[in-house]
Motif scaffolding. Sequence first.
Motif, PDB file in Angstrom:
ATOM      1  N   TRP A 186       0.865  -1.444   0.045  1.00 10.87           N
ATOM      2  CA  TRP A 186       0.230   0.091   0.239  1.00 10.87           C
ATOM      3  C   TRP A 186       0.750   1.318  -0.024  1.00 10.87           C
ATOM      4  O   TRP A 186       1.883   1.100   0.694  1.00 10.87           O
ATOM      5  CB  TRP A 186      -0.851  -0.022   1.258  1.00 10.87           C
ATOM      6  CG  TRP A 186      -2.125  -0.994   1.295  1.00 10.87           C
ATOM      7  CD1 TRP A 186      -1.903  -2.099   1.705  1.00 10.87           C
ATOM      8  CD2 TRP A 186      -3.299  -0.652   0.754  1.00 10.87           C
ATOM      9  NE1 TRP A 186      -3.063  -2.862   1.522  1.00 10.87           N
ATOM     10  CE2 TRP A 186      -4.013  -2.164   1.037  1.00 10.87           C
ATOM     11  CE3 TRP A 186      -4.108   0.182   0.245  1.00 10.87           C
ATOM     12  CZ2 TRP A 186      -5.448  -2.012   0.518  1.00 10.87           C
ATOM     13  CZ3 TRP A 186      -5.400   0.099  -0.330  1.00 10.87           C
ATOM     14  CH2 TRP A 186      -5.984  -1.191  -0.043  1.00 10.87           C
TER      15      TRP A 186
ATOM     16  N   ASP B 271      -8.660  -0.231  -5.573  1.00 13.57           N
ATOM     17  CA  ASP B 271      -8.130   0.457  -4.607  1.00 13.57           C
ATOM     18  C   ASP B 271      -6.624   1.058  -5.222  1.00 13.57           C
ATOM     19  O   ASP B 271      -5.643   0.121  -5.254  1.00 13.57           O
ATOM     20  CB  ASP B 271      -7.724  -0.426  -3.448  1.00 13.57           C
ATOM     21  CG  ASP B 271      -8.777  -0.474  -2.636  1.00 13.57           C
ATOM     22  OD1 ASP B 271      -9.391   0.462  -2.253  1.00 13.57           O
ATOM     23  OD2 ASP B 271      -9.075  -1.741  -2.381  1.00 13.57           O
TER      24      ASP B 271
ATOM     25  N   ASP C 233       0.469  -5.352   3.015  1.00  9.56           N
ATOM     26  CA  ASP C 233      -0.728  -5.517   3.260  1.00  9.56           C
ATOM     27  C   ASP C 233      -0.708  -6.491   4.546  1.00  9.56           C
ATOM     28  O   ASP C 233      -0.195  -7.258   4.503  1.00  9.56           O
ATOM     29  CB  ASP C 233      -1.620  -5.993   2.177  1.00  9.56           C
ATOM     30  CG  ASP C 233      -3.044  -6.101   2.663  1.00  9.56           C
ATOM     31  OD1 ASP C 233      -3.606  -5.302   3.336  1.00  9.56           O
ATOM     32  OD2 ASP C 233      -3.735  -6.911   2.204  1.00  9.56           O
TER      33      ASP C 233
ATOM     34  N   SER D  65      -6.693   3.373  13.734  1.00  7.56           N
ATOM     35  CA  SER D  65      -6.519   2.654  12.698  1.00  7.56           C
ATOM     36  C   SER D  65      -5.221   1.872  12.849  1.00  7.56           C
ATOM     37  O   SER D  65      -4.198   2.609  13.415  1.00  7.56           O
ATOM     38  CB  SER D  65      -6.512   3.019  11.122  1.00  7.56           C
ATOM     39  OG  SER D  65      -6.326   2.112  10.173  1.00  7.56           O
TER      40      SER D  65
ATOM     41  N   HIS E  73      -4.393   3.204   4.780  1.00  5.15           N
ATOM     42  CA  HIS E  73      -5.289   2.806   3.792  1.00  5.15           C
ATOM     43  C   HIS E  73      -6.775   2.671   4.102  1.00  5.15           C
ATOM     44  O   HIS E  73      -7.537   3.020   3.225  1.00  5.15           O
ATOM     45  CB  HIS E  73      -4.520   1.965   2.840  1.00  5.15           C
ATOM     46  CG  HIS E  73      -4.822   0.601   3.454  1.00  5.15           C
ATOM     47  ND1 HIS E  73      -3.546   0.133   4.255  1.00  5.15           N
ATOM     48  CD2 HIS E  73      -5.731  -0.372   3.667  1.00  5.15           C
ATOM     49  CE1 HIS E  73      -3.790  -1.211   4.446  1.00  5.15           C
ATOM     50  NE2 HIS E  73      -5.471  -1.360   4.231  1.00  5.15           N
ATOM     51  N   GLU E  74      -7.172   2.332   5.049  1.00  8.66           N
ATOM     52  CA  GLU E  74      -8.654   2.163   5.674  1.00  8.66           C
ATOM     53  C   GLU E  74      -9.110   3.619   5.793  1.00  8.66           C
ATOM     54  O   GLU E  74      -8.655   4.505   6.663  1.00  8.66           O
ATOM     55  CB  GLU E  74      -8.734   1.231   6.636  1.00  8.66           C
ATOM     56  CG  GLU E  74      -8.472  -0.259   6.452  1.00  8.66           C
ATOM     57  CD  GLU E  74      -8.562  -1.272   7.507  1.00  8.66           C
ATOM     58  OE1 GLU E  74      -8.781  -0.652   8.548  1.00  8.66           O
ATOM     59  OE2 GLU E  74      -8.502  -2.437   7.149  1.00  8.66           O
TER      60      GLU E  74
END
Length: 739
Positions: free
Chosen positions: A133, A172, A226, A402, A406-407
């Motif tokens: 990511w 994404d 990830d 988080s 990326h979320e």
Amino acid sequence: MPKRLVFRSATSRPATSGAWLSSRYVRIALGLIVAASVSLADTPAALATPTKKTTRVSARLTAAEVAKPLAQANPETSPSPVPPAIEPQEPATAAPDDATPVIELSVDATTLHRSLLTSEQTIPIKPGRRSLWFANWVPGVAGPTGQIANLARVVFSNEDDEPLRWSRDPTDLNRFWVTVPEGVDRLQVRLTYLANQPTQLSTGVDTFGTRQLLTLNFNTCLVYPDGCDVSQTAIHTRVRVPAGWGVGTAIKPISSDRQTGEIDLGRTSLKRLVDSPLIAGRYYRAVPLDREGFPPTVMHLVGDSHACTTVPQERVDQLTEIMPQAVRLFGSAPFDDYAFLVVCTDRLPRFGLEHGASSLNCVRAMALRDDSLYRHRPAYLLPHELVHAWCGKHRLPEKMSSTNFHEPLGTELLWVYEGLTQYLMQLVAVRSGQVSMGYHREYLAYQVSEQLQRTGREWRPLSDTAVSAPTLRGGPSNWADLRRGQDYYDEGALFWLNVDCLLREKSGGKASMDDFCKQFFAVDTDSPVATSYSLDDLVANLESLADHPWRGMIQRHVYLPQAELALDGVNRSGYELGWVRRKPTFVNNREEVLGSIQAIDSLGIVVSTAGVVERVVPESVADDSGLRERSEVVAVNRRAFSPSVLNQELDAAAKYRDGETIDLIVREGQWYSVHELSYSEGPRHAVLKRHDEGPDLLTEILRSPPSEAVSSEKTASMTAKSKSSRLRSRVTAAVSAQR
């Protein structure tokens, strides 16, 4: 392209001759030779010597023909002219533990003056399809930054520099899928990032550079696997800046050579690295702001010139008071030491962003030397970002917490995260002497007046400005009062002023926001870990201090549309809103710094000194006349426009008879129009006036309560205990990693 990095990570190794012979380039070259020999042997003599044009075409066709069977023979390692699409699937990777080898990161920031940032990573990885990511939801920014658009080069390879196939995730776009062959346990990643061109939301977490200075945010120069928890992922970082430049960051370097510009930041968690921006500059200066008994504090300065970073001693003494007042407000500190990173320049965007043990603040070039510039921005900005170390970093809304970058995050409680910070900022700014009590009352009156113009609250509750933050920050400014902007800052602060007054009133003077801060943001010195909170937690803490229907009050003022701005806090503090013709010092200061005429309380406009209409207040006389934002005023009552002419005509309007108007001739491109403003009250500016009911709570709130001041001995003991505890934790983690 920028030259390749010459300093490599410790785990990287040069390719051997055997590896070179097995590389894809040699295989293609050998294949071309063989294929060409076979082709020429079967070709008639008349065609054996083709023209240059034919040679190029033949070579391209032969290369494709040779590459095709090679790819079919070994699809994992052989090249393909068009890499096949990789079907996205969840990787079977667990979050790295302490025994996992660290990520190595080398960053070259020597070409940032050309807007180029290059980096090289070595990432421990397992064979198979893996995804990585690029950060998009960075802490401190209430929305996706979209910085993926600034990536100019991405190369994935093994340790022998053999490129690996990759594809972008179709849904994404910040996610890269890479096929890692068997036998490869380390992935090399090279990035080139285009600096100096922030997106709508990225300014505070972007990277900038000039020939005199740079700001480096590490989220712009790395990717991460990830499935990893960024707080548990170790990364060893090395940075190169221009030789001779000084460097400031919250991370204490293992080594730093100013002559070569090479800095080794050592091993940290990925979360801490992204939370620790770095500044560097030709005119770097470090200014200690220590006060005995409080966390060590330093201000790292870079600027456009020596003058920008040469701070008068009077200002240093003033700045030194910020940290003690903040620690007294909260009762403890969630950091061992703190760094104000301040960039003094007129060449970069102005912003401020909070971090756990530092803040990044970009201000005007002479902002620390000029009193008007200092009062306008840094006097409030520096306390604001410091307060965030407690409100936003040490404790933050649960939906804004988080384990990755990326979320998407939930921003509904920004009226606490930013609104409460905006209120506490005012307490620290006044108590520490950054601004005077009188100046701040003028500041507060102006903010109230600004919020009164927000007709958008009739349809949009304050909570929705928080939920919609990603669309409001940095967005279009036309008719902002109708749409509403980031009102969770200033209207949020007014809400918390009301809460402070109610706490004092309902508890009989036994509780205040000072007590709330010490209780809600308390730091466990044995385990100073950031924790999240919910609305229920917030209400429970308020209820423990004073009996009041807090939940109903929040629902009414925050989650429902309002017919008009609630002034309960102002009234409870002992004041009411009034109007005067004389410009308050705050308004004069604002006009001088921004180069504008602030007439929102009279004509309902803000006009630049060049005559551009920057704002039209809904339902004002300017709005009624049909005036349009971004148009240009060229004449006022038949006189050529200038700031003094507009002010003179506004003064004269106080003597107008019924029916007389202020006439503006306005230009929009090639078109001119006349706008008649029916106004006859003269200049009008908001002020706070004492009313006869109740005590002067506002002055009491803004004054540092001596009975609640934390003693130097207590704070020193607390800080020492915190350092000892964290040192034990770091030693334990290091031993575990070695095992």
